[in-house]
Scaffold this motif. Structure first.
Motif: not given
Lengths: 182, 182
Positions: A175-176, A178-180
């Motif tokens: 998740v992190v 992908d968020g980056l």
DNA sequence: CGACAATACGGAGACTATCTCCGTTTAGCA
DNA sequence: TGCTAAACGGAGATAGTCTCCGTATTGTCG
């Protein structure tokens, strides 16, 4: 440093390393002194505070961080894989001792922390990975290395405290990551 | 319960609430007893462990969670704004006491924890928000509410320990939110 | 209303951990 | 070998946790 002093210093660090790994950073220091065959006075002279001892235990570990980062930079696969691989290595690095993730991540950005230098090593290691990915224009650039370290460190701290398996940590790292990504 | 017992019980909880807020969950229980004007025996009879006291302090807080969630669900704006707004509220909710984020997030998924019911309230609150956003097909559905709670809880724990301002927390929440969007 | 049984109180103290002080011991040099 | 600076380590002060049990209070029942 006198020979007997060095002997005791080294023994204390070695015993502390095992103790921290097995029982966490809040284990009894007097017990560590006893296990090392020295009096509490000796331990506290070498290491006035608990953090000073933790800092000493982490000395060898710094080399390991550099090495791991180099490997992560040459990891095959796309940017997302490189990032995820680094995240997993990062979590492993700061989880060598029970309570480590919380300790290290909490100290990040704290100028006065005795383990500040260790945090900086980690942060610059993460910075190198991020820079490399930014060269490829793969990662957004409005996020600082410190923020990334805190994001991943936060996950590691939760995993450490809850005793999560690496397999359970992975989806959160994704998740992190992908968020980056851009 | 006898009238005098209830009186003391309530006083202890009230004093503990302030103490936890100001000095964190590791503050002295004997001191709380003293401040409440009772002996340590009385405190430990009502609350055999520290967590039992923490649990009692959190009782009133549960209603607040429900209420906050309802508000978050009616928040205006796109899915990303709704999610971010909820994250910020979530962080605020679990940060009412020093050490709260770590305590609560660490207990999440632990069946035996004394504050388990509180965690479930939070988790189901988060689940409601996620469900609502999934109806709009805005959020990926391979991530569980528990994982989201841990992601945001991890950030809150780091922020709590490092004394970060809400403004410094926001960008990290954005990364997680973006990673969750479809 | 008064006495009694159940309940609750609270402090003394056992236990454990942190950290310091200082008399004793030892290493290393001359 | 003898001296001195450095290091040692244990006794003990301080502080927190938690228990035990004699004392005090409540609320009920005759």
């Amino acid at each position: 440093m006198r020979a007997d002093a060095k002997r005791n210093y080294d023994r204390i660090v070695e015993v502390a390393r095992m103790a921290f790994r097995e029982r966490g950073y809040d284990t009894s220091l007097d017990q560590i002194a006893k296990d090392a065959g020295v009096g509490p006075g000796t331990l506290y002279r070498h290491f006035p505070t608990r953090d000073d001892l933790i800092d000493a235990v982490m000395k060898a570990w710094v080399d390991h961080v550099e090495e791991t980062t180099d490997k992560a930079l040459t990891h095959e696969g796309g940017p997302r894989e490189v990032l995820l691989n680094w995240f997993e290595e990062y979590v492993r690095l700061i989880s060598v001792h029970k309570g480590g993730p919380a300790k290290i991540t909490g100290a990040m950005g704290d100028e006065a922390s005795p383990i500040r230098s260790k945090c900086q090593v980690l942060q610059s290691a993460g910075g190198r990975v991020l820079d490399r990915l930014r060269e490829e224009d793969a990662v957004r650039d409005d996020v600082t290395p410190l923020e990334v370290a805190r994001l991943v460190g936060g996950i590691a701290a939760v995993a450490d405290q809850s005793g999560l398996e690496p397999a359970a940590v992975r989806p959160m790292l994704e998740v992190v990551a992908d968020g980056l990504m851009k």
